[in-house]
Design an enzyme around this catalytic site. Structure first.
Site, PDB file in Angstrom:
ATOM      1  CB  THR A   1      -0.941   0.025   1.221  1.00  0.00           C
ATOM      2  OG1 THR A   1      -0.130  -0.076   2.409  1.00  0.00           O
ATOM      3  CG2 THR A   1      -1.917  -1.138   1.186  1.00  0.00           C
TER       4      THR A   1
ATOM      5  CB  ALA B   1       4.956   5.958  -2.444  1.00  0.00           C
TER       6      ALA B   1
ATOM      7  NE  ARG C   1      -0.209   1.507  10.080  1.00  0.00           N
ATOM      8  CZ  ARG C   1       0.326   1.880   8.919  1.00  0.00           C
ATOM      9  NH1 ARG C   1      -0.447   2.121   7.889  1.00  0.00           N
ATOM     10  NH2 ARG C   1       1.638   2.003   8.782  1.00  0.00           N
TER      11      ARG C   1
ATOM     12  NE  ARG D   1      19.438   0.174  -0.277  1.00  0.00           N
ATOM     13  CZ  ARG D   1      18.829   1.324  -0.025  1.00  0.00           C
ATOM     14  NH1 ARG D   1      19.477   2.298   0.588  1.00  0.00           N
ATOM     15  NH2 ARG D   1      17.585   1.500  -0.397  1.00  0.00           N
TER      16      ARG D   1
ATOM     17  CB  CYS E   1      16.085   6.478  -4.986  1.00  0.00           C
ATOM     18  SG  CYS E   1      16.195   7.534  -3.525  1.00  0.00           S
TER      19      CYS E   1
ATOM     20  CD  GLN F   1      18.219  12.492  -2.796  1.00  0.00           C
ATOM     21  OE1 GLN F   1      19.367  12.670  -2.408  1.00  0.00           O
ATOM     22  NE2 GLN F   1      17.487  11.490  -2.374  1.00  0.00           N
TER      23      GLN F   1
ATOM     24  CE  LYS G   1      20.275   5.238   3.174  1.00  0.00           C
ATOM     25  NZ  LYS G   1      18.891   5.782   3.020  1.00  0.00           N
TER      26      LYS G   1
ATOM     27  NE  ARG H   1      13.578  14.445   0.749  1.00  0.00           N
ATOM     28  CZ  ARG H   1      13.738  13.160   0.432  1.00  0.00           C
ATOM     29  NH1 ARG H   1      13.511  12.731  -0.801  1.00  0.00           N
ATOM     30  NH2 ARG H   1      14.143  12.298   1.344  1.00  0.00           N
TER      31      ARG H   1
ATOM     32  CG  HIS I   1      15.680  11.482  -6.533  1.00  0.00           C
ATOM     33  ND1 HIS I   1      14.546  12.042  -5.985  1.00  0.00           N
ATOM     34  CD2 HIS I   1      16.067  10.496  -5.672  1.00  0.00           C
ATOM     35  CE1 HIS I   1      14.258  11.426  -4.841  1.00  0.00           C
ATOM     36  NE2 HIS I   1      15.158  10.485  -4.632  1.00  0.00           N
TER      37      HIS I   1
ATOM     38  CG  ASN J   1      11.908   9.743  -6.664  1.00  0.00           C
ATOM     39  OD1 ASN J   1      11.381  10.399  -7.567  1.00  0.00           O
ATOM     40  ND2 ASN J   1      11.397   9.666  -5.459  1.00  0.00           N
TER      41      ASN J   1
END
Lengths: 341, 341
Positions: A13, A15, A41, A101, A130, A157, A214, A236, A243, A316
């Site tokens: 559910t 994105a 939920r 990762r 991403c 981003q 990362k 951001r 991105h 992204n």
């Protein structure tokens, strides 16, 4: 493809989970069944794949019996707990969180870059961050040709990287500001509307954010070359999808801007969009909903002997998450690796 | 200050011109009279300074009789034509356009960085590009201490840098998108709302934009050191006020992040905002309306021997334009240079 696979989507559910279902449909993934899983939920919610309505089931320790491939995008702690359970049940996991990762037992794969790393998987395969994925797709052909020594990257981003709630927060903040009301910041620590936040994920002791590290560490693992040095500033911006990255590269061998354009023009997963005289360059709003990584503004950096600047944009949620995860699953099938050794 | 000066503001109805009037008032600039000048279509409009209503007059060849200091922000072609006319009339010009910046007869000045260059002015002084000014304020103390060899900068520039019409365009595009209508792009070649445009000013033959080359060339002139190498990627982001910059620096001598923080803490015009553990770092929405250049996210770049990353934010209309122009005028007064040699 003779065999069809049972595929579980964990975090169906969210994105990225919803985009995974869309990508499975768009690419006509050879599944016999898709099982959408989520936390208690969300149980009973309806999702859709290939025109079929599917009911979300609760993610439990028994969810993976009879499942061939599990695509995880439900957050790090869920992955930490359930990915080994799935693998023990004989299900190959492709995990979109950061949990696995940097684990030496887990390949970290961008199919256009290091598909061969899938050969040594032990049940859990990690999908990279991403912002790293799209940079890897653009850098690999350059590294193969001229050996990359150092990368200085600054990112722009989109909020969708944080999830549904961040998309709503940007929308709400914009609506409130446009009607003269004060804004509320819940998802991000500060207002993101009409602002730039030099802060993605948590701060580390060295002053860098986890997102920045990362990009440093995942690049080395994906490229399989510890000599590539990356320094990153992750920011951001008030963009919904896509991105963008300003990437400065130093190579061992000289490449002209034309060389780079030619290399990238034939690279898998890359579209060169570089006609500044026609005002054509990669942009987030164009990359949104697309599969490729778009590269433009390719130009020589004369401040060093062998330098290149470029502008790299990708969706992204697709190449940066859902698409790359599904592509890993497809590559596992192609290489006959859908089994836990 | 004994003498008071007659000051003309050319382009008084523009975004920068209006900010100039505000800055003259806020800093209690020692003027006896302010004359707002603009093109014919703005004649008769009212502007305000120190509570006094002023009527905009037409900029003509006779506008500068009896004027001591003219602050220009009316576009390059107006400056090209009228700055020499003003200087010939004995009026010292501080010009905010790019018309005179690289002219060897014109000092290019950031008062915190190279006030001494005002000493050789011949009547026309150039105000640098907005994105260059804030970077200079932050780089100068570092250059003095450790000699900067190379800078890789990526910018996140606000639409106000383009003027009133661009502010309206971002507002209109956001309103239309939020109500599901298609957007219109007039000022920028593409949608700026929820997007990033790697394109500021026109493209040059070398693939860089003029804005990017301004950062390269103006840095050398302001620092008075042709050995500083700058490579830039300039990007417009959907922010109203405040330019942000991701700046990667290579120095001759080693500086720790703490060294840089200490240097910048005592630098004129700089406020260090660098407490990531408290989620404090420079942001466009905070810099907006302020005078200082804010520097944070200061950290060592381990990919080179002597490297520093930092995040530099300032109000592009104030320090990037109106404030720096008025500060130049103030410095001219302090150094008794308000005369055309």
């Amino acid at each position: 493809m003779s065999k069809n696979f049972v595929v579980a989507v964990c975090g169906a559910t969210g994105a990225v989970g919803q985009e995974m279902l869309k990508v499975l449909e768009q690419r006509d993934f050879p599944y016999s069944k898709v099982i959408p899983l989520a936390s208690a939920r969300s149980v009973g919610k309806k999702v859709e794949c290939k025109g079929e309505e599917l009911t979300v089931q609760e993610l439990t320790e028994d969810s993976f019996d009879g499942v061939d491939i599990a695509l995880f995008s439900a957050g790090g702690s869920i992955s930490e707990k359930f990915a080994p359970i799935a693998a023990n049940a004989g299900c190959v996991v492709v995990d979109n969180s950061s949990a696995w990762r940097m684990n030496d037992e887990c390949p970290l794969v961008v199919p256009e870059v290091n598909p061969q790393d899938l050969d040594w998987h032990k049940g859990i395969i990690a999908n990279p961050n991403c912002s790293t994925i799209q940079m890897m797709v653009a850098l690999k052909p350059i590294h193969d040709e001229a050996k990359i020594k150092r990368v200085v990257v600054s990112t722009y981003q989109a909020v969708s990287g944080t999830g549904h709630k961040a998309i709503e927060e940007l929308e709400n903040q914009v609506r409130r500001l446009m009607s003269g009301q004060p804004v509320v910041a819940d998802v991000y620590p500060h207002q993101i509307a009409f602002n730039c936040l030099p802060h993605i994920d948590v701060f580390m002791d060295n002053g860098y954010t986890k997102e920045e590290m990362k990009m440093v560490n995942e690049t080395i693992k994906i490229m399989g070359d510890p000599s590539i040095k990356v320094t990153a500033t992750c920011v951001r911006v008030p963009v919904f999808y896509g991105h963008s990255e300003s990437v400065n590269i130093e190579t061992e061998l000289k490449l002209t801007a034309d060389d780079v354009r030619a290399l990238l023009a034939k690279a898998p997963g890359v579209t060169v969009e570089d006609y500044p005289e026609k005002l054509i360059y990669p942009m987030a709003i164009n990359a949104s909903g697309e599969d490729d990584t778009y590269v433009g503004r390719i130009r020589e950096d004369e401040t060093i002997e062998n330098g290149i600047n470029m502008w790299v944009v990708s969706d992204n949620i697709r190449k940066g998450a859902a698409l790359n995860t599904v592509q890993i699953a497809e590559t596992l099938i192609e290489r006959d690796l859908v089994r836990v050794p």
